[in-house]
Write a protein that holds these residues in place. Structure first.
Motif, PDB file in Angstrom:
ATOM      1  N   SER A 208       0.798  -1.231   0.000  1.00  0.00           N
ATOM      2  CA  SER A 208       0.000   0.000   0.000  1.00  0.00           C
ATOM      3  C   SER A 208       0.833   1.284   0.000  1.00  0.00           C
ATOM      4  O   SER A 208       0.283   2.362   0.209  1.00  0.00           O
ATOM      5  N   GLU A 271       0.921 -11.373   8.461  1.00  0.00           N
ATOM      6  CA  GLU A 271      -0.438 -11.464   8.977  1.00  0.00           C
ATOM      7  C   GLU A 271      -0.921 -12.914   8.957  1.00  0.00           C
ATOM      8  O   GLU A 271      -0.324 -13.767   8.298  1.00  0.00           O
ATOM      9  N   GLN A 278      -8.793 -10.718   4.001  1.00  0.00           N
ATOM     10  CA  GLN A 278      -9.710  -9.589   4.188  1.00  0.00           C
ATOM     11  C   GLN A 278      -9.078  -8.275   3.747  1.00  0.00           C
ATOM     12  O   GLN A 278      -9.750  -7.413   3.160  1.00  0.00           O
ATOM     13  N   TYR A 279      -7.779  -8.099   4.003  1.00  0.00           N
ATOM     14  CA  TYR A 279      -7.095  -6.900   3.501  1.00  0.00           C
ATOM     15  C   TYR A 279      -7.082  -6.885   1.975  1.00  0.00           C
ATOM     16  O   TYR A 279      -7.238  -5.829   1.342  1.00  0.00           O
ATOM     17  N   GLN A 280      -6.871  -8.054   1.366  1.00  0.00           N
ATOM     18  CA  GLN A 280      -6.884  -8.128  -0.093  1.00  0.00           C
ATOM     19  C   GLN A 280      -8.238  -7.704  -0.651  1.00  0.00           C
ATOM     20  O   GLN A 280      -8.319  -6.970  -1.644  1.00  0.00           O
ATOM     21  N   GLU A 282     -10.508  -5.807   0.834  1.00  0.00           N
ATOM     22  CA  GLU A 282     -10.718  -4.369   1.046  1.00  0.00           C
ATOM     23  C   GLU A 282     -10.009  -3.558  -0.035  1.00  0.00           C
ATOM     24  O   GLU A 282     -10.579  -2.610  -0.597  1.00  0.00           O
ATOM     25  N   LYS A 283      -8.761  -3.925  -0.324  1.00  0.00           N
ATOM     26  CA  LYS A 283      -8.031  -3.201  -1.371  1.00  0.00           C
ATOM     27  C   LYS A 283      -8.703  -3.393  -2.721  1.00  0.00           C
ATOM     28  O   LYS A 283      -8.790  -2.464  -3.533  1.00  0.00           O
TER      29      LYS A 283
END
Length: 426
Positions: A208, A271, A278-280, A282-283
């Motif tokens: 990011s 992580e 979940q981060y993937q 969201e991005k």
């Protein structure tokens, strides 16, 4: 129970002595070289290479250049990578170079002056006669085994790029994939490593940091971000809560994760696989709005804000994205998914990102401007594909995807049909 403490990254204070001892023990016990190869030296690849070279005890780094023209740019840039931050350029050199020519990788020594130019010319010729030249005879075909590979190519180019080094990878190798969008690992498995027993170990990442291109091997670091990492199973699936594995990863996986986490500029953490997924997502949701709309409208990120009409489109895109993500079977046993991926929360984090990066040009808009292949198949297209699997129609994301592909086609046709005019006069 899912024991997240086993996945928690230990924070290390990086010193030269500490790193050398750590890496030395790793190499002795695991019998791997400690060398890190980077495939795709654009903004992300260049930034990672520079960050690794900035360590007190940097690992050996090989840049894999997929074209002889890129090697020429490397010569012109004095064989160094520059990262611009806080008004200053930080320049790092000492990288090893391997160049792909006619499907063969060549290791190039640190030549200078005319000899480098001659080597470039010979690579560009792609002929048997060139190989008889004294300079070309000094080139060494590089078939060395790759222990740790970081792939930062654009998603549409990843399969071709990994295929070019497939013969140098083994089940003991580890590949880190850092691309926008999702679905790349499925393609790699189906087209490059169709047999599970031959697959290397995989690590997925979410990157990011805000980066922009200032020129070949020259990166503008506009905003500090993070690098989130997690191993994935060799099937390409993130390790689930129901199938949790211990941190007894492959030696190359441990080494690569440790090295990246000890690299200060990357702000990297390991992580849990479920958290990374979940981060993937969201991005992916934010890119489905910001990247696609800025590429269509030819505007910077901040210009999407304070516009009623664009806000309506943003909400409609995210309603489809939210419906698909909340229905994904891989997230069904995770509490709080409906709240985390509600359309309203996705809208809020998208607006926050657009405001934070208001003056930035999205990566998809940059690809559109340079007429490069777009990653839209792995962003909006991923939502469309998963929606079809789940019986959810994502008409707006489908339309956005084809508008972008159509715009790129129109721009390329316009350029190819342009008639050159000589204005220099007689």
């Amino acid at each position: 129970m899912f024991n997240s403490s086993r996945w928690t990254l230990k924070r290390f204070t990086s010193t030269s002595t500490h790193d050398e001892g750590e890496l030395g023990n790793e190499r002795d016990s695991r019998r791997h070289s400690g060398r890190i190869h980077i495939l795709g030296v654009g903004n992300v690849g260049g930034f990672i290479a520079h960050a690794l070279a900035s360590r007190p005890s940097p690992p050996p780094i090989t840049l894999l250049l997929q074209d002889s023209n890129i090697y020429r740019q490397w010569i012109e840039k004095k064989r160094a990578i520059a990262v611009h931050s806080d008004g200053l350029d930080s320049i790092k050199s000492g990288f090893d170079i391997s160049v792909l020519n006619d499907k063969i990788w060549y290791s190039l020594p640190e030549w200078s002056g005319n000899k480098s130019e001659e080597a470039y010319s010979l690579l560009a010729q792609r002929s048997q006669d060139a190989k008889a030249s004294p300079v070309f005879s000094e080139l060494v075909e590089d078939n060395s085994h790759i222990d740790c590979l970081i792939v930062t190519c654009k998603a549409p180019q990843t399969v071709k790029a990994v295929t070019s080094v497939k013969h140098r990878l083994s089940p003991d190798s580890t590949i880190l994939f850092l691309q926008n969008g999702m679905g790349v690992l499925d393609e790699v498995n189906s087209k490059v490593f169709p047999f599970p027993g031959t697959r290397p170990h995989y690590v997925a990442g979410v990157f990011s940091h805000g980066l922009a291109r200032k020129g070949p091997f020259h990166v503008d670091h506009k905003a500090i971000g993070t690098t989130l990492l997690s191993p994935v199973s060799q099937s390409g699936d993130l390790i689930s809560q129901d199938n949790e594995q211990s941190t007894d990863w492959a030696p190359t996986t441990k080494y690569l994760l440790r090295t990246l986490n000890l690299t200060q500029q990357l702000v990297a953490t390991t992580e849990t696989p479920v958290a990374l997924l979940q981060y993937q997502l969201e991005k992916l949701a934010m890119n489905a709005v910001i990247n696609s709309m800025t590429a269509l409208l030819d505007c910077v990120n901040g210009e999407l804000l304070y516009n009623y009409s664009l806000t309506r489109v943003m909400r409609m895109i995210l309603m489809e994205v939210s419906a698909v993500i909340c229905a994904l079977p891989e997230l069904k046993d995770i509490p709080g998914i409906e709240d985390r991926f509600s359309a309203e929360r996705l809208r809020r984090i998208t607006v926050l990102l657009a405001n934070k990066t208001g003056r930035n040009t999205s990566s998809m808009l940059q690809d559109m401007q340079y007429r490069r292949m777009l990653e839209v198949h792995y962003i909006n297209g991923y939502i469309v594909r998963r929606g079809e699997e789940l019986g959810i129609k994502c008409a707006l994301n489908y339309m956005i995807m084809h508008l972008l592909l159509g715009k790129r086609s129109v721009l390329r046709q316009r350029e190819s049909g342009a008639i050159p005019i000589d204005l220099s006069g007689p």
